[in-house]
Structures are given as C-alpha cells and as structure tokens.
Design an enzyme around this catalytic site. Structure first.
Site, PDB file in Angstrom:
ATOM      1  N   ASP A 246      41.890 -16.921  42.090  1.00 15.50           N
ATOM      2  CA  ASP A 246      42.357 -15.959  43.121  1.00 15.50           C
ATOM      3  C   ASP A 246      42.751 -14.447  42.525  1.00 15.50           C
ATOM      4  O   ASP A 246      42.947 -14.381  41.494  1.00 15.50           O
ATOM      5  CB  ASP A 246      43.700 -16.925  43.541  1.00 15.50           C
ATOM      6  CG  ASP A 246      44.399 -16.272  44.750  1.00 15.50           C
ATOM      7  OD1 ASP A 246      43.912 -15.807  45.583  1.00 15.50           O
ATOM      8  OD2 ASP A 246      45.707 -15.835  44.589  1.00 15.50           O
TER       9      ASP A 246
ATOM     10  N   ASP B 294      45.128 -11.869  44.423  1.00 13.54           N
ATOM     11  CA  ASP B 294      46.444 -11.409  44.591  1.00 13.54           C
ATOM     12  C   ASP B 294      47.507 -12.234  44.066  1.00 13.54           C
ATOM     13  O   ASP B 294      47.642 -13.345  44.431  1.00 13.54           O
ATOM     14  CB  ASP B 294      46.830 -11.330  46.145  1.00 13.54           C
ATOM     15  CG  ASP B 294      46.160 -10.055  46.784  1.00 13.54           C
ATOM     16  OD1 ASP B 294      45.926  -9.066  46.375  1.00 13.54           O
ATOM     17  OD2 ASP B 294      45.513 -10.342  47.995  1.00 13.54           O
TER      18      ASP B 294
END
Length: 351
Positions: free
Chosen positions: A18, A20
């Site tokens: 991932d 952010d």
C-alpha cells in the site's frame, strides 16, 4: 499471528505495498521507507505498489515514488482503477460507454480495457464508475446521480472514508460515494481493498507466487489480504493503531506487524502459550481473568514491539474464547512507559 525464522524479504517473493501511510504521506516519504525498500530489493524481494487511490495514473504514481526516494516503474504500480476497469470489462461488451466520475487515472484504466469513457448521463452509459478525485464537483456527481437513478450499475473503486495527509485524514472516495448514495438510495459495488478483486488484480499483474501484503489499515489492507489468501504485514505509520490491533476481529488480524516497512527485513517471533502466559520474543504477558498484564517488556526482534505482539496474541486468544479483555496493565521494568508510548492500557487512551 505467525512467526518467521528468516527475514520476511527472504520468505516472500513480492511485497504488495500500500502507498498512503506506508511508503509516503501526501508527497513526503514515510521515515525509513526508501532505505528499507531499497534493502529489500537487494535481498531479492520484488516490489509492487498497490493503492486504493484512483486519482493518479501508474506513471504519475511512479513519478511520485521516485520523488520520495523510491525508484519505481509504471509497470510496478497497481491502482484501484485497474481492478475496477477489469471488473467492468469482464461484464460489459467491448466499446461500451462508462460514465467516469474521477481523474485521468480512472479514465485511462477504462480505456485500456477497451471501454469508452463518457462524462454525461445523456451519453447512455452502461455503467457508472467512481474513483477518488480531489476535484470532483457537484456537476459530475449530478451526472452520476441521473445515471444511477435510471438503473445503471454503479461501481466504486474503493470505499475508504479518508485519505492520509500531512494535515491529518481528509475525505476519501468513500466520503464522496456517500454523497451519491445519500442522493440516490443506491449502494455501489466496490472493487478496491478489501474486496478480493483488488488483491487478485495485484497478484496477477505482479506475477507473484508467494506475495506479502503490506498495509496500514486493518479494514482494507489486512482484511483484503485475508479474503484473497495472502499473508499480511501491518505497519504502524498510517491509520492503524496498537489499540485497534488489540481489538481486531479475526478478519482484521495481520500475520505480522512492525513499526514501518523496515519490518520486511526482520525475523518475526511466533507467540507461545503456556497455561495463561503468552511469550513472544523477549516479552511476556500474563492473563489474569480478563486483564492483560505486561510483566516483561523486553524486545529481541529489534523494533521494540515484542511486548505488543505478546499483548495482541493474548487479546486475540481471549476474544476467540468468547471473552473480551477489560484492561491492560504493566508490572515489569519499563512496561508502563512502553504502554504509554503505544497508547494502550492504564497509561494510554485505549478503553
């Protein structure tokens, strides 16, 4: 929670990362991320960058990664736009019009799958697809509302309520979807994490055979990994907190966790249970009724989180037996200070 006698970057072939809150926040790198990811590559692990954020194209994401010190190619980036467009292409005829509520990233992904992006309900779209855009305005939402009220299928790239920023969490795609949901009374299908569509797309595009999902959110990254059968690593640089970890339901429990992505280069101890005592690495937790007592806060892993691993294992064991823990207390040297640092127990805000 499981253990690993070898560093994770030697056990898994691809890290499905991932972005952010894991690699960057806004346009700033997460501390230690560039160095840790470069080291993981040197150890032989391949990296794939997976994001629920549909606002950027893979080239734009790769450019941002390079700016924050993480070399990346567009081919290594998988966005929720890819998963949504693939889902639509499997269900619509080639060349079908799709009303796009989003930015270039979503428009390009829809076109890549042989569908026709349109921007008005009067263009007779066969579906509506909505992805995060900081510039999404009332007029675009109005076109979506008209099409959805006509019975057109509605797909959301994800339902994340917020996106991380240097100023704190800001409204995400889920918040914008909620506006249309409130206006139409319709609930969209969502293909981003935690829906298996997203991680299945990531595994397919990265050619992973033994992937490890790395994320900061229990309800998207970790649940999504579990739903598609991948191992997972939670990092504490984004949304997820130690207090949430202790309370995690089975679908939200990571296989491993660490302070940041440098956890990829660590060996992870496996918890052991003897009577009502949990040991993990250098730490020990005793179960006294429904109370978790940290009696030894030593750490052998190198990230200072062995006590949290022991506490989480104890809390989950109680929960699985039908009893929620009621409090966390400290008895050992340094234990109270650690609980305060982690924000749990009598010295922290949890419960």
């Amino acid at each position: 929670m499981i253990g690993s006698t070898q560093p994770l970057d030697r056990c898994y072939d691809v890290a499905l990362l991932d972005l952010d809150g894991v690699v960057y926040v806004g346009e700033e790198p997460v501390a230690a991320a560039p160095e840790a990811l470069a080291a993981a590559r040197r150890d032989g692990m391949r990296l794939a960058f997976v994001t629920n954020n549909a606002s950027r194209t893979p080239s734009q994401v790769a450019d941002l990664l390079r700016r924050v010190g993480v070399p990346a190619e567009p081919s290594e980036v998988i966005t929720s736009s890819h998963a949504a467009a693939h889902y639509l292409a499997d269900r619509l005829p080639a060349g079908a019009a799709v009303l796009v509520l989003g930015t270039t990233g979503l428009i390009d992904a829809v076109s890549e799958r042989g569908l026709k992006p349109v921007f008005s309900a009067d263009d007779d779209p066969a579906a509506v697809v909505q992805g995060y855009s900081p510039d999404l305005d009332w007029r675009a939402l109005a076109e979506g509302a008209v099409a959805i009220r006509r019975g057109v299928p509605w797909l959301a790239t994800n339902l994340d309520p917020t996106v991380p920023s240097p100023r704190g969490p800001l409204p995400g795609n889920g918040s914008l979807v909620a506006a249309l949901r409130h206006a139409t009374g319709v609930v969209p299908k969502a293909t981003g994490k935690p829906d298996p569509t997203m991680h299945a797309e990531s595994v397919l595009r990265s050619s992973a055979t033994n992937p490890l999902v790395v994320g900061d959110r229990l309800d998207t990254d970790i649940e999504g990994a579990r739903r598609v059968g991948c191992a997972s690593l939670l990092v504490l640089t984004g949304v997820g907190t130690p207090a949430e970890l202790l309370d995690a339901e089975p679908a939200h429990r990571p296989d491993y966790f660490g302070r940041d992505v440098s956890a990829l280069r660590l060996r992870h101890p496996e918890p052991s249970f003897v009577d009502r005592t949990v040991r993990c690495g250098g730490a020990t937790v005793r179960l006294e009724g429904s109370e978790l007592v940290l009696v030894d806060a030593r750490d052998e892993t190198g990230d200072g989180l062995d006590p949290l691993r022991a506490l989480a294992s104890a809390a989950w064991r109680l929960a699985d037996a039908g009893t929620a823990y009621t409090r966390v207390t400290a008895q050992g040297d340094g234990a109270a200070a650690l609980l305060a640092e982690l924000g749990i127990g009598d010295e922290g805000p949890a419960r």
